[in-house]
Each structure stands twice: as C-alpha cells, then as structure tokens.
Design a protein around this motif. Structure first.
Motif, PDB file in Angstrom:
ATOM      1  N   VAL A  99       0.964  -1.142   0.128  1.00 52.76           N
ATOM      2  CA  VAL A  99      -0.077  -0.010   0.076  1.00 52.76           C
ATOM      3  C   VAL A  99       0.909   1.274  -0.143  1.00 52.76           C
ATOM      4  O   VAL A  99       0.791   2.267  -0.786  1.00 52.76           O
ATOM      5  CB  VAL A  99      -0.922  -0.110   1.207  1.00 52.76           C
ATOM      6  N   GLN A 100       1.687   1.435   0.875  1.00 51.53           N
ATOM      7  CA  GLN A 100       2.789   2.363   0.894  1.00 51.53           C
ATOM      8  C   GLN A 100       3.722   2.731  -0.315  1.00 51.53           C
ATOM      9  O   GLN A 100       3.608   4.047  -0.962  1.00 51.53           O
ATOM     10  CB  GLN A 100       3.757   2.281   2.066  1.00 51.53           C
ATOM     11  N   ARG A 101       3.723   1.409  -1.129  1.00 47.40           N
ATOM     12  CA  ARG A 101       4.616   1.688  -2.380  1.00 47.40           C
ATOM     13  C   ARG A 101       3.678   2.294  -3.444  1.00 47.40           C
ATOM     14  O   ARG A 101       4.026   3.236  -4.233  1.00 47.40           O
ATOM     15  CB  ARG A 101       5.276   0.283  -2.748  1.00 47.40           C
ATOM     16  N   ALA A 102       2.478   1.848  -3.447  1.00 47.94           N
ATOM     17  CA  ALA A 102       1.364   2.268  -4.402  1.00 47.94           C
ATOM     18  C   ALA A 102       1.150   3.538  -4.098  1.00 47.94           C
ATOM     19  O   ALA A 102       0.877   4.519  -5.110  1.00 47.94           O
ATOM     20  CB  ALA A 102       0.007   1.526  -4.369  1.00 47.94           C
ATOM     21  N   VAL A 103       1.014   4.281  -2.823  1.00 43.51           N
ATOM     22  CA  VAL A 103       0.778   5.657  -2.522  1.00 43.51           C
ATOM     23  C   VAL A 103       2.002   6.360  -3.218  1.00 43.51           C
ATOM     24  O   VAL A 103       1.765   7.531  -3.781  1.00 43.51           O
ATOM     25  CB  VAL A 103       0.730   5.744  -0.964  1.00 43.51           C
ATOM     26  N   GLU A 104       3.391   5.961  -2.815  1.00 43.24           N
ATOM     27  CA  GLU A 104       4.230   6.789  -3.413  1.00 43.24           C
ATOM     28  C   GLU A 104       4.362   6.862  -4.846  1.00 43.24           C
ATOM     29  O   GLU A 104       4.611   8.024  -5.790  1.00 43.24           O
ATOM     30  CB  GLU A 104       5.482   5.968  -3.047  1.00 43.24           C
TER      31      GLU A 104
END
Length: 320
Positions: A99-104
């Motif tokens: 999720v964090q990677r997709a947000v970035e």
C-alpha cells in the motif's frame, strides 16, 4: 263454415291475449332477475372466492415459515473496503508495504494534481482505519509472530486492568489475601527467622488444641471453663503470629513489654468468629455420627478444631 264470423272472433282473441300479456309483463319481470344483477352477483362471488384462496395461501405460507425457517441469505462476495484498494490499484489482501509503495507511485504520477494527491492521502488513511478495525475484530490474517504479539499485548492489558482493580479496592480488602499463610507457604518465606517462628507457631497451635481436647475428654467437668478459655487462648496466639518473641532477661522473665496492635486483635477475632460458625455447623453433624462421646464434648472438640485451624491458616499481624 262462416268465415265472416270467424275472422272477427280470431282478431278479438289475439287482441285479448296481447292485452293480457302486456298486463302480466311487470309481474314476470319482477319474478325474473335482470341480467345485470346476475353478472354483479357472479363477479362478487368470484372476488370472494379469490380473496379466500389468497388468504389460505398466505396462512399456509406463514405456517410453513414457522415450521421450516427459510434458508439463510447467500453470503455476500463483496470485500470490505474494496473500493479503497481499487483507488490505489492494489488487491484487498495487500500488505502495508504494498500500500505504501502504491501511494508513493501515485503521488509521483500526480505530483501536479493537488486534488488527486489529497484523494490518495485520504484513501491511505481510510485503509489504515480499516486494517485497525479488522485487527480489533480479529478478522485480519496476520503472521504467527504478529498473532503472538497481539496475544501478549491482550494478556498484559488484562493484567494491568486487574492490577488497577486491586489497587482501587479498600485497604482492608487488599490486606485479606496477604493474611493467608497456610503451613505449606511458611517454608517459602524469604526470611529464615520468619520460617522458623512460623513453624514454631504451628506446633504451638497444635499443642494448645491437643491440651484442650485431652482436658475436655478426661475431665468433662472442665468443659464449662474450657469453652470460654479456648477462644481467648487462640485469639491471643493468632494475634501474635508473625511477631518476634520477647527477649528474656537473666531470670527468665520478659525483658520488655510488647506494644499491643489492636487491629491485629480485631482481625483475629473476625477470623476466629467465622471459623467458629463453620465449626458449630459441622459439630451438629458430627454429634449424630459419633455417639461415643457426650454431645457437649463432641461440639467442643469440633469447634476448637476449627479455631486451631484458623490459628494455623491465617496471619493477621500487620508486621508480616
């Protein structure tokens, strides 16, 4: 035949019949229902029959529902929060790192679109809240290490809550568990002198009970004095439990006067009273089972045994 006479006669007869029929028409019409009235009655009967059959079908359906409950609804295939993960382009089973990677990546893609970046941040926060709710409900699949940490955290929170409850109790209630000192816990006391004098106290309590019992059996006339003396003996002995003995002088006399702790005597009296009530109830049962002794002797032995047991199991002194 004279046709001249017959023809007028026939015409007169026909005219009379016509008049008679005309006069009788209202009576016949009154006796015969109209076609419209028959249709209305038929339609009403049909409607009543249809309503009755409908009510019967509804009653049958209701009774069948009561006797055989309807099948449960089919489980919903919708995943909780699926639209949030769809916004970020990740599956609903995505971990925090995904999720964090997709947000970035999405923020880098829409770095010039402030509205889109705000939507991404809001979606990330909602996913975090969703994961938190699932963790609280226990519906989120986690690894064995995380599950173990969760169990330890719940146990620690439970222990902390119990400690808060214990500290919130009145002081006299917190003191009761500390007064429980049966013989099997005496050897676990940290101080060697406490262990020694605890064992001495237990032996002395047994000696007091043995002496009172022998005196009651061998000298039945002493029961009148023993039943008043024994409670005071055990009261004084129990109130002194856990306190160091008084030092003796050269002549064998007490070298000092010990300070009296009245709270220890009050606790000792309460403990002995509770044990005495239980002993008195048991004595009435034992009297029926042991007819060898006098009832008064049996009652004294049982109640005194309960007092000696209280002297062995409890230590009310506040200087423990």
């Amino acid at each position: 035949m004279n046709y001249k006479l017959s023809l007028p006669l026939v015409l007169i007869t026909l005219l009379a019949d016509g008049v008679i029929c005309f006069i009788d028409v209202p009576r016949r019409l009154a006796l015969m229902p109209a076609h419209s009235d028959v249709s209305v009655a038929t339609r009403r009967a049909k409607r009543a029959t249809l309503a009755a059959s409908t009510r019967f079908r509804d009653i049958t359906k209701a009774v069948g529902t009561l006797l055989v409950p309807p099948p449960p609804p089919a489980p919903s295939s919708a995943v909780e929060g699926a639209e949030l993960f769809r916004v970020l382009g990740v599956p609903p089973t995505a971990e925090y790192d995904e999720v964090q990677r997709a947000v970035e990546l999405l923020k880098a893609k829409y770095q010039d679109d402030k509205k889109k970046q705000l939507q991404i941040d809001v979606t990330k926060d909602k996913i975090a809240e969703l994961r938190l709710r699932q963790r609280m409900r226990g519906t989120l699949a986690v690894s064995s290490e995380v599950a173990y940490l969760d169990r330890q955290a719940r146990l620690e929170a439970k222990r902390q809550f119990q400690r808060v409850l214990l500290e919130a109790r009145p002081k006299w209630m917190r003191r009761i568990p500390r007064m429980w000192l049966p013989p099997w816990r005496v050897n676990s006391l940290p101080n060697a002198m406490d262990r020694k004098w605890g064992q001495v106290h237990i032996r002395m309590a047994g000696s007091y009970y043995l002496g009172c019992s022998l005196l009651a059996i061998l000298v039945p006339g002493s029961l009148g004095a023993l039943k008043y003396a024994a409670p005071f003996i055990f009261l004084n002995h129990l109130a002194q439990r856990g306190r160091q003995p008084v030092a003796r002088g050269p002549g064998g006399f007490a070298g000092e006067i010990r300070e009296t702790v009245y709270s220890d005597y009050l606790w000792s009296a309460a403990i002995l009273a509770a044990h005495f009530i239980v002993g008195a109830l048991l004595a009435e049962i034992v009297v029926q089972l042991l007819p060898l002794l006098r009832p008064m002797q049996t009652r004294f032995l049982v109640t005194t045994a309960s007092l000696a047991l209280a002297d062995v199991l409890w230590q009310p002194t506040s200087r423990r």
